[in-house]
Design a protein around this motif. Structure first.
Motif, short mmCIF file in Angstrom:
data_model
loop_
_atom_site.label_atom_id
_atom_site.label_comp_id
_atom_site.label_asym_id
_atom_site.label_seq_id
_atom_site.Cartn_x
_atom_site.Cartn_y
_atom_site.Cartn_z
N ARG A 232 1.63 0.80 -4.54
CA ARG A 232 0.32 1.78 -4.79
C ARG A 232 0.71 3.32 -4.59
O ARG A 232 0.52 3.89 -5.33
CB ARG A 232 -0.84 1.20 -4.28
N GLU B 33 0.82 -0.99 0.09
CA GLU B 33 0.24 -0.06 0.09
C GLU B 33 1.06 1.27 0.00
O GLU B 33 0.69 2.17 -0.76
CB GLU B 33 -0.96 0.22 1.28
N ASN C 217 -10.77 -7.52 -2.84
CA ASN C 217 -10.52 -6.39 -3.28
C ASN C 217 -9.29 -6.16 -4.19
O ASN C 217 -9.28 -5.16 -4.96
CB ASN C 217 -10.25 -5.39 -2.25
N LEU C 218 -8.41 -7.23 -4.01
CA LEU C 218 -7.16 -7.61 -4.83
C LEU C 218 -7.49 -7.38 -6.50
O LEU C 218 -6.98 -7.40 -7.38
CB LEU C 218 -6.18 -8.45 -4.34
N LEU D 200 -8.45 1.06 -9.87
CA LEU D 200 -7.60 1.41 -8.67
C LEU D 200 -8.07 2.44 -7.59
O LEU D 200 -8.27 2.13 -6.39
CB LEU D 200 -6.26 1.94 -9.37
N ALA E 288 -9.64 -5.62 -7.91
CA ALA E 288 -9.51 -4.38 -8.53
C ALA E 288 -8.18 -4.00 -8.92
O ALA E 288 -7.95 -3.18 -9.93
CB ALA E 288 -10.20 -3.28 -7.57
N HIS E 289 -7.07 -4.33 -7.91
CA HIS E 289 -5.82 -4.03 -8.27
C HIS E 289 -5.29 -4.52 -9.62
O HIS E 289 -4.75 -3.95 -10.48
CB HIS E 289 -4.80 -4.55 -6.94
N HIS F 3 -10.33 0.24 -5.95
CA HIS F 3 -9.46 -0.60 -4.95
C HIS F 3 -9.16 0.26 -3.75
O HIS F 3 -9.43 -0.42 -2.52
CB HIS F 3 -8.05 -1.09 -5.53
N ASP G 120 0.19 -8.29 -0.74
CA ASP G 120 -0.86 -8.07 -0.14
C ASP G 120 -1.59 -9.49 0.19
O ASP G 120 -2.07 -9.59 1.23
CB ASP G 120 -1.99 -7.02 -0.81
N LEU H 186 0.71 -6.87 -5.37
CA LEU H 186 -0.65 -7.60 -5.13
C LEU H 186 -0.23 -8.99 -4.43
O LEU H 186 -0.85 -9.26 -3.46
CB LEU H 186 -1.09 -7.94 -6.49
N GLY I 265 -12.35 -0.03 -1.46
CA GLY I 265 -12.47 -1.38 -0.88
C GLY I 265 -11.67 -1.53 0.24
O GLY I 265 -12.20 -2.26 1.24
N TYR I 266 -10.50 -1.06 0.23
CA TYR I 266 -9.48 -0.95 1.44
C TYR I 266 -10.18 -0.25 2.55
O TYR I 266 -10.03 -0.75 3.62
CB TYR I 266 -8.24 -0.19 0.87
#
Length: 237
Positions: A33, A29, A107-108, A140, A110-111, A143, A63, A60, A146-147
């Motif tokens: 990102r 993160e 949610n990954l 993104l 979306a990454h 994402h 995570d 990814l 979502g986090y």
């Protein structure tokens, strides 16, 4: 193995897995990102990610590693704190499992969607390169939301965990207070993002301080100390 030794070994294993989470999630993160995504600028974001696709892909993976470790931490903390309150410990574990191993892992996608679009998978001839870049940035952005949604469940987990630590004879009260503060920090961020957007910057700072301190200190305490006192008063269960 005595009850105290069993609790201590479980606590230290939880601390080790927590360290994996902090390093892996922080890298994904904060470094990946945070370093490659340019908020509001699809072209700059696309250029950054295309220049470092391997790094973005590894973010990814990092995570995912953190979320797998999180499932282990949820179970181990339940076992350590079950003698204090089986119900609260079960609730805390459930909220943690929903937050990251469930919502966070899903949610990954979306990454990955952002990366796949920028790599041309799938081919989308009806869209211009600029439109594809906008779609990638949208993925993104989703994402990121979502986090924050996962943080709602994690905030409740931290608050419950803090209460358990405050009530447990095996941990100092100040450690529980730090986790309660972290829980409210996460919940404040959720509220700011979805209900009071003007407070987003303040909320982000609050989370960095409360969660950063609370979770790092908890990780180190579990890893180094384990549990504080004899388990005879509660039993390892």
């Amino acid at each position: 193995m005595t009850d105290t030794a069993l609790l201590r070994s479980r606590a230290r294993l939880a601390g080790l897995l927590y360290l994996v989470i902090i390093v892996s999630a922080g890298f994904a993160e904060g470094f990946v990102r945070g370093g490659l995504i340019v908020p509001g600028d699809a072209a700059a974001t696309a250029e950054s990610i295309r220049a470092a696709t391997g790094l973005f892909r590894f973010g990814l993976f990092a995570d995912l590693l953190a979320f797998v470790a999180d499932a282990g931490v949820a179970v181990l903390l339940y076992l350590v704190l079950r003698p204090t309150s089986r119900t609260l410990a079960l609730l805390a574990a459930a909220f943690r499992l929903v937050a990251h191993p469930a919502i966070g892992a899903l949610n990954l996608l979306a990454h990955q969607a952002g990366l796949s679009l920028l790599e041309g998978r799938p081919a989308m001839p009806a869209f211009s390169p600029e439109q594809i870049e906008q779609l990638a940035l949208l993925a993104l952005d989703l994402h990121g939301y979502g986090y924050v949604i996962a943080g709602a469940f994690f905030g409740v987990h931290c608050a419950l965990l803090g209460v358990l630590l405050l009530r447990s004879v095996h941990f100092p009260g100040w450690l529980g207070a730090l986790l309660v503060a972290a829980g409210f920090g996460y919940l404040f961020e959720v509220t700011a993002v979805f209900a009071a957007p003007g407070l987003e910057a303040l909320a982000a700072g609050v989370v960095v301080v409360t969660a950063g301190i609370g979770e790092v200190v908890l990780c180190l305490y579990l890893l180094i100390v384990g549990v504080r006192r004899d388990a005879a008063a509660e039993g390892a269960g």
